[in-house]
Design a protein around this motif. Structure first.
Motif, short mmCIF file in Angstrom:
data_model
loop_
_atom_site.label_atom_id
_atom_site.label_comp_id
_atom_site.label_asym_id
_atom_site.label_seq_id
_atom_site.Cartn_x
_atom_site.Cartn_y
_atom_site.Cartn_z
N TYR A 107 -5.19 60.60 8.19
CA TYR A 107 -6.22 59.62 7.85
C TYR A 107 -6.25 58.48 8.87
N ALA A 108 -5.08 57.93 9.18
CA ALA A 108 -5.01 56.80 10.11
C ALA A 108 -5.51 57.18 11.50
N PHE A 109 -5.07 58.33 11.98
CA PHE A 109 -5.42 58.73 13.34
C PHE A 109 -6.84 59.26 13.44
N PHE A 110 -7.19 60.21 12.60
CA PHE A 110 -8.49 60.90 12.74
C PHE A 110 -9.63 60.20 12.00
N THR A 111 -9.45 59.88 10.72
CA THR A 111 -10.54 59.29 9.96
C THR A 111 -10.84 57.87 10.43
N LEU A 112 -9.78 57.07 10.62
CA LEU A 112 -9.97 55.71 11.13
C LEU A 112 -10.18 55.70 12.64
N GLN A 113 -9.97 56.84 13.27
CA GLN A 113 -10.09 56.99 14.72
C GLN A 113 -9.29 55.92 15.44
N SER A 114 -8.02 55.82 15.04
CA SER A 114 -7.17 54.77 15.58
C SER A 114 -5.82 55.32 16.04
N PRO A 115 -5.67 55.53 17.33
CA PRO A 115 -4.36 55.92 17.83
C PRO A 115 -3.30 54.84 17.55
N LEU A 116 -3.69 53.57 17.49
CA LEU A 116 -2.73 52.52 17.18
C LEU A 116 -2.24 52.64 15.74
N TYR A 117 -3.15 52.74 14.77
CA TYR A 117 -2.73 52.90 13.37
C TYR A 117 -1.94 54.19 13.19
N GLY A 118 -2.38 55.24 13.88
CA GLY A 118 -1.65 56.50 13.82
C GLY A 118 -0.23 56.34 14.34
N LEU A 119 -0.08 55.60 15.44
CA LEU A 119 1.25 55.39 16.03
C LEU A 119 2.15 54.60 15.08
N ILE A 120 1.62 53.55 14.52
CA ILE A 120 2.41 52.75 13.56
C ILE A 120 2.82 53.62 12.37
N GLU A 121 1.86 54.38 11.87
CA GLU A 121 2.13 55.22 10.69
C GLU A 121 3.12 56.34 11.01
N ILE A 122 3.01 56.96 12.17
CA ILE A 122 3.90 58.08 12.50
C ILE A 122 5.33 57.60 12.74
N ILE A 123 5.48 56.37 13.21
CA ILE A 123 6.84 55.82 13.36
C ILE A 123 7.48 55.64 11.99
N ILE A 124 6.71 55.14 11.04
CA ILE A 124 7.21 55.01 9.65
C ILE A 124 7.51 56.39 9.08
N LEU A 125 6.61 57.34 9.31
CA LEU A 125 6.83 58.72 8.86
C LEU A 125 8.12 59.27 9.45
N TRP A 126 8.34 59.08 10.74
CA TRP A 126 9.54 59.58 11.41
C TRP A 126 10.81 59.02 10.77
N ILE A 127 10.78 57.74 10.45
CA ILE A 127 11.94 57.11 9.79
C ILE A 127 12.21 57.78 8.45
N PHE A 128 11.16 58.04 7.68
CA PHE A 128 11.33 58.71 6.39
C PHE A 128 11.82 60.15 6.56
N ILE A 129 11.30 60.85 7.57
CA ILE A 129 11.77 62.22 7.81
C ILE A 129 13.25 62.21 8.16
N LEU A 130 13.68 61.26 8.97
CA LEU A 130 15.10 61.15 9.30
C LEU A 130 15.92 60.88 8.04
N ALA A 131 15.44 59.98 7.19
CA ALA A 131 16.14 59.66 5.94
C ALA A 131 16.23 60.90 5.04
N VAL A 132 15.15 61.66 4.96
CA VAL A 132 15.17 62.89 4.16
C VAL A 132 16.15 63.88 4.75
N THR A 133 16.12 64.05 6.06
CA THR A 133 17.03 65.00 6.72
C THR A 133 18.48 64.65 6.43
N ILE A 134 18.82 63.39 6.56
CA ILE A 134 20.19 62.95 6.30
C ILE A 134 20.56 63.16 4.84
N SER A 135 19.65 62.78 3.94
CA SER A 135 19.96 62.93 2.50
C SER A 135 20.06 64.40 2.13
#
Length: 168
Positions: A107-135
């Motif tokens: 949604y952030a990257f394609f619908t909002l057409q925002s590489p900046l919002y996409g980048l911010i969101e994917i960094i947050i996503l990456w942190i959560f994926i790391l947390a899930v992987t560890i848990s």
């Protein structure tokens, strides 16, 4: 209850739960695809400058489908450990958050057409994926290992998203 034993001693104690987990994760991918437009005539295809290392469009659905299947199997392995356990509840809550964040990136990257919002969101996503992987590793090593391709792919996607942001 009867157990189905796969290769390598992978016990499927609850095939319905396994199928449900795989469907759930793929459903998230399906929902995210509603926000994703990459074909001719789209903002992504026609307006963005993309880095030289971008994979061909055909690679994305193959990679994501594989990752969503692995995520579903990992979720099943965690739930099979017992949903009454506090660590399982925390891990599944983190899993749920990253699944929603996965959809929100599209949604952030394609619908909002925002590489900046996409980048911010994917960094947050990456942190959560790391947390899930560890848990997941702490609960069931196989589940943790199944999350590594997802972490690797989103790491690459983060570099790709960041490159698109810088180029545009």
């Amino acid at each position: 209850m009867n157990q189905v034993v796969g290769q390598g001693g992978f016990n499927i104690r609850n095939p319905v739960l396994l199928i449900g987990c795989v469907i759930l994760t793929n459903l998230a991918g399906f929902v995210g695809s509603f926000f994703t437009a990459t074909g001719a005539g789209s903002w992504y295809a026609d307006e963005l400058i993309k880095p030289w290392f971008i994979p061909p469009n055909v690679a994305f659905p193959i990679a994501w489908t594989t990752i969503f299947i692995l995520m579903g199997i990992a979720l099943y392995l965690i739930l099979a450990e017992g949903t009454g356990r506090a660590d399982v509840r925390i891990a599944t809550a983190l899993f749920s958050c990253q699944l929603v964040l996965n959809i929100l990136w599209s949604y952030a990257f394609f619908t909002l057409q925002s590489p900046l919002y996409g980048l911010i969101e994917i960094i947050i996503l990456w942190i959560f994926i790391l947390a899930v992987t560890i848990s997941f590793f702490r609960i069931n090593k196989r589940a943790g290992y199944l999350f590594i391709p997802y972490l690797a792919w989103v790491s690459f996607a983060t570099v790709l998203n960041g490159s698109i942001y810088l180029l545009n």
